[in-house]
Write a protein that holds these residues in place. Structure first.
Motif, mmCIF file in Angstrom:
data_model
loop_
_atom_site.group_PDB
_atom_site.id
_atom_site.type_symbol
_atom_site.label_atom_id
_atom_site.label_comp_id
_atom_site.label_asym_id
_atom_site.label_seq_id
_atom_site.Cartn_x
_atom_site.Cartn_y
_atom_site.Cartn_z
ATOM 1 N N HIS A 1 0.834 -1.207 0.000
ATOM 2 C CA HIS A 1 0.000 0.000 0.000
ATOM 3 C C HIS A 1 0.869 1.258 0.000
ATOM 4 N N TYR A 2 1.960 1.229 0.748
ATOM 5 C CA TYR A 2 2.865 2.380 0.775
ATOM 6 C C TYR A 2 3.461 2.633 -0.607
ATOM 7 N N ILE A 3 3.908 1.580 -1.280
ATOM 8 C CA ILE A 3 4.508 1.738 -2.603
ATOM 9 C C ILE A 3 3.494 2.302 -3.594
ATOM 10 N N VAL A 4 2.257 1.833 -3.520
ATOM 11 C CA VAL A 4 1.234 2.280 -4.472
ATOM 12 C C VAL A 4 0.926 3.763 -4.297
ATOM 13 N N MET A 5 0.821 4.235 -3.050
ATOM 14 C CA MET A 5 0.492 5.649 -2.851
ATOM 15 C C MET A 5 1.679 6.571 -3.117
ATOM 16 N N LEU A 6 2.867 6.000 -3.203
ATOM 17 C CA LEU A 6 4.064 6.806 -3.385
ATOM 18 C C LEU A 6 4.078 7.521 -4.741
ATOM 19 N N GLY A 7 3.503 6.899 -5.763
ATOM 20 C CA GLY A 7 3.534 7.485 -7.100
ATOM 21 C C GLY A 7 2.865 8.842 -7.160
ATOM 22 N N THR A 8 1.669 8.960 -6.585
ATOM 23 C CA THR A 8 0.959 10.239 -6.589
ATOM 24 C C THR A 8 1.717 11.290 -5.792
ATOM 25 N N THR A 9 2.304 10.880 -4.672
ATOM 26 C CA THR A 9 3.063 11.818 -3.844
ATOM 27 C C THR A 9 4.242 12.412 -4.618
ATOM 28 N N VAL A 10 4.983 11.544 -5.300
ATOM 29 C CA VAL A 10 6.133 12.019 -6.083
ATOM 30 C C VAL A 10 5.673 12.878 -7.249
ATOM 31 N N LEU A 11 4.570 12.490 -7.894
ATOM 32 C CA LEU A 11 4.077 13.244 -9.043
ATOM 33 C C LEU A 11 3.650 14.653 -8.633
ATOM 34 N N HIS B 1 -0.683 -19.645 -5.933
ATOM 35 C CA HIS B 1 -1.842 -18.870 -6.399
ATOM 36 C C HIS B 1 -2.081 -17.675 -5.469
ATOM 37 N N HIS B 2 -2.099 -17.927 -4.163
ATOM 38 C CA HIS B 2 -2.348 -16.846 -3.206
ATOM 39 C C HIS B 2 -1.182 -15.865 -3.152
ATOM 40 N N VAL B 3 0.028 -16.345 -3.291
ATOM 41 C CA VAL B 3 1.184 -15.454 -3.262
ATOM 42 C C VAL B 3 1.124 -14.470 -4.422
ATOM 43 N N LEU B 4 0.850 -14.972 -5.621
ATOM 44 C CA LEU B 4 0.792 -14.095 -6.787
ATOM 45 C C LEU B 4 -0.408 -13.158 -6.714
ATOM 46 N N GLU B 5 -1.522 -13.651 -6.221
ATOM 47 C CA GLU B 5 -2.707 -12.813 -6.143
ATOM 48 C C GLU B 5 -2.489 -11.623 -5.210
ATOM 49 N N ARG B 6 -1.744 -11.837 -4.140
ATOM 50 C CA ARG B 6 -1.580 -10.788 -3.139
ATOM 51 C C ARG B 6 -0.327 -9.944 -3.345
ATOM 52 N N PHE B 7 0.735 -10.556 -3.890
ATOM 53 C CA PHE B 7 2.009 -9.852 -3.938
ATOM 54 C C PHE B 7 2.591 -9.734 -5.349
ATOM 55 N N ALA B 8 1.784 -10.036 -6.371
ATOM 56 C CA ALA B 8 2.287 -9.912 -7.741
ATOM 57 C C ALA B 8 2.694 -8.477 -8.056
ATOM 58 N N LEU B 9 2.010 -7.521 -7.461
ATOM 59 C CA LEU B 9 2.319 -6.108 -7.722
ATOM 60 C C LEU B 9 3.750 -5.785 -7.293
ATOM 61 N N LEU B 10 4.137 -6.197 -6.094
ATOM 62 C CA LEU B 10 5.504 -5.952 -5.631
ATOM 63 C C LEU B 10 6.521 -6.668 -6.512
ATOM 64 N N LEU B 11 6.211 -7.892 -6.886
ATOM 65 C CA LEU B 11 7.125 -8.670 -7.724
ATOM 66 C C LEU B 11 7.327 -8.002 -9.077
ATOM 67 N N CYS B 12 6.243 -7.552 -9.686
ATOM 68 C CA CYS B 12 6.339 -6.918 -11.012
ATOM 69 C C CYS B 12 7.088 -5.595 -10.941
ATOM 70 N N ILE B 13 6.856 -4.816 -9.880
ATOM 71 C CA ILE B 13 7.585 -3.553 -9.725
ATOM 72 C C ILE B 13 9.080 -3.820 -9.640
ATOM 73 N N ALA B 14 9.472 -4.823 -8.848
ATOM 74 C CA ALA B 14 10.894 -5.140 -8.693
ATOM 75 C C ALA B 14 11.518 -5.552 -10.020
ATOM 76 N N VAL B 15 10.813 -6.371 -10.804
ATOM 77 C CA VAL B 15 11.349 -6.865 -12.076
ATOM 78 C C VAL B 15 11.487 -5.729 -13.084
ATOM 79 N N ILE B 16 10.437 -4.927 -13.248
ATOM 80 C CA ILE B 16 10.463 -3.856 -14.257
ATOM 81 C C ILE B 16 11.389 -2.724 -13.820
ATOM 82 N N TRP B 17 11.479 -2.468 -12.532
ATOM 83 C CA TRP B 17 12.405 -1.455 -12.024
ATOM 84 C C TRP B 17 13.848 -1.875 -12.305
ATOM 85 N N ALA B 18 14.142 -3.141 -12.100
ATOM 86 C CA ALA B 18 15.481 -3.652 -12.423
ATOM 87 C C ALA B 18 15.743 -3.567 -13.932
#
Length: 548
Positions: free
Chosen positions: A61-71, A233-250
């Motif tokens: 939740h912190y990572i998601v709200m960070l985008g608007t704050t920086v913008l 299944h549950h790991v990806l459903e709940r934490f896929a967002l963090l995983l994708c951010i890490a991969v694309i950021w790298a």
């Protein structure tokens, strides 16, 4: 003579009628009944995942709200005359106030799992303040920045009393009693749809990382999870967002180091490169935001009135966000007294923002509401844990700057998914009204279209310095109208309530779904209201009802 017997002729038998042809319009499948609460949630508003999961979800939740704050900081601070160090400190102040206001809202306000983040509704009055000081002579650009932010402080402090009055006088709750399932649909829908400019248009500033983020997120979170083991299944459903951010950021960091953007345009480099935010080098290691950190607030009437318009808009935006969050967290629609309480608490939060020196007020973070639906977790505790991350990273600036340097197109890809979820949640309220009523179709269509079309006209015709299409001799009057009509949720509330209640409002009460809606708007109308919205620590038992 023999007796004659006359027999009546037997009636002619009609040929047997053929069975009526089947009505092909009749449903052959199951009929889905309206559902007051979503049943696919893994954790609702007052159930909690395990502590390790809750910590990770709170960090998400912190990572998601960070985008608007920086913008917001990236948009306003350079125009105010601030440098990279000033931008870092503004981000820290915004994060600190978001964490504090989220705690106030989840404890004593709406009690819903809503993150309170910076609001773009305040951009127009802030730009008006910046424009007024653009032609004045200051010893340095930093002095102009300080003078501007002190004026913003004064305007926030005064305008906060608009929300405090609307909330604690119960005026806002009385207004929301005029809602119906038909009028609430466009309000919640445009809370997501009205932010379309922060989706693909922002993503397109760097397609190389924005589009892969969008595609990978959808595939990983929705398709890949169905091909793996139940635990995965549950790991990806709940934490896929963090995983994708890490991969694309790298991936973005690799492109930066490899020199993929060395010859690109300046705007492309700012959007794509991971080393163009300059936050890591300029942020202080430790800095605790404190009251009046920029100096004594400056009060100017012309700027205060414009900020009051933004305060009204933020109330409308938050109202739509509260209804969406209630649906996605398994709660019933928030009653009128809860909405009044939450808007009053938002006013107190805005007062604190003026005291601590934030550049904008806060409203419900729409992207975080969408995250409730994406993860199927509407736990209040998870959002409260995210406040700890906001406050921690606002104090320890270097650590917060590391995550704040994520390229904005990555956040834009996330918004494409999360804003869409919120818009779709708004549509789900229509199930409680008569969708076959032409009258309802008319009200819904007109409200939804005007709520998108009118703000688009105002936004399109607003200059970079904040001057909008309303141009009279009164600058404060221009700021109020330009701000109000640039907000999709505000226009949706004005048009929806007006038409829905004046166009055969009483005669069509059943078609409008008021029989289902009305109990939720009364304190004792539904037994679940107290379950979801009562204050903590048994405050309800000791405080007079009129103050709740």
């Amino acid at each position: 003579m023999g007796e004659e017997h006359h027999h009546a002729p037997s009636p002619v038998q009609a040929p047997p009628s053929a069975p009526p042809p089947p009505n092909l319009a009749l449903s052959r499948g199951p009929v889905w009944n309206p559902a007051e609460q979503l049943l696919q949630l893994h954790f609702c508003i007052h159930s909690n995942p395990s502590w390790p999961e809750a910590l990770l979800l709170g960090f998400q939740h912190y990572i998601v709200m960070l985008g608007t704050t920086v913008l917001i900081a990236t948009t306003l601070v350079p125009a105010m005359g601030g440098d990279h160090g000033d931008k870092a400190r503004v981000i820290q102040s915004l994060l600190f106030m978001s964490g504090l206001n989220t705690l106030l809202q989840t404890w004593f306000g709406s009690r819903l799992p809503t993150v309170m983040g910076g609001s773009f509704a305040f951009l127009l009055p802030v730009l008006s303040i910046i424009n007024d000081y653009a032609d004045r002579t200051f010893p340095s650009e930093h002095e102009r920045f300080i003078y501007t932010i002190r004026t913003i402080q004064g305007s926030l402090i005064v305008s906060s009393f608009v929300n405090i009055f609307l909330g604690f006088s119960k005026a806002w709750g009385n207004l929301t009693r005029l809602f119906s399932p038909i009028s609430i649909v466009p309000v919640v829908c445009v809370v997501g749809l009205g932010l379309f400019s922060r989706g693909f248009p922002l993503l397109a500033n760097c397609v190389q990382i924005g589009l892969p983020m969008l595609i990978v997120l959808v595939i990983t979170q929705q398709y890949l999870k169905r091909l793996l083991h139940h635990a995965a299944h549950h790991v990806l459903e709940r934490f896929a967002l963090l995983l994708c951010i890490a991969v694309i950021w790298a991936f973005a960091a690799i492109l930066t180091v490899a020199g993929a953007y060395n010859t690109a345009k300046t705007q492309t480099q700012v959007s794509c490169r991971t080393d163009r935010s300059y936050l890591m080098s300029s942020a202080p290691w430790i800095k605790v935001p404190y009251p009046f950190q920029w100096g004594t607030p400056i009060f100017r009437a012309s700027h205060v009135f414009g900020m009051m318009g933004a305060a009204l808009v933020s109330s409308a935006e938050s109202t739509g966000g509260f209804f969406a969050a209630a649906r996605l967290s398994g709660a019933t629609p928030p009653p009128a007294h809860v909405l009044s309480r939450s808007i009053g608490m938002q006013g107190i939060g805005m007062l604190l923002e003026g005291i601590f020196g934030s550049v904008v007020g806060t409203t419900v973070s729409v992207e975080n509401v969408g995250l409730l639906g994406l993860t199927h977790i509407g736990s209040r505790r998870v959002v409260q844990i995210s406040c700890g991350f906001m406050i921690f990273f606002s104090i320890f600036g270097k650590f917060g700057a590391f995550f704040a340097s994520i390229p904005l197109p990555i956040f834009a890809a996330i918004y494409c998914v999360l804003f869409g979820i919120v818009a779709a949640v708004g549509i789900s309220f229509i199930q409680f009204a008569n969708t076959n009523s032409i009258r309802n179709i008319y009200v819904l269509g007109l409200s939804l279209f005007l709520a998108i079309s009118i703000p688009q006209y105002f936004v399109t015709n607003t200059a970079p310095d904040g001057h909008g299409p309303v141009k009279t001799d009164g600058g404060w009057f221009n700021d109020i109208l330009n701000t109000i009509f640039s907000s999709s949720p505000t226009v949706a509330i004005i048009v929806g309530i007006l038409i829905d209640n004046t166009l055969e409002g009483k005669l069509k009460a059943v078609d409008r779904g008021l029989q289902w809606w009305s109990p939720f708007q009364n304190r004792k109308g539904d037994v679940r209201n107290d379950e979801f919205y009562r204050l903590p620590l048994r405050i309800n038992e000791y405080m007079p009802t009129r103050f709740l």
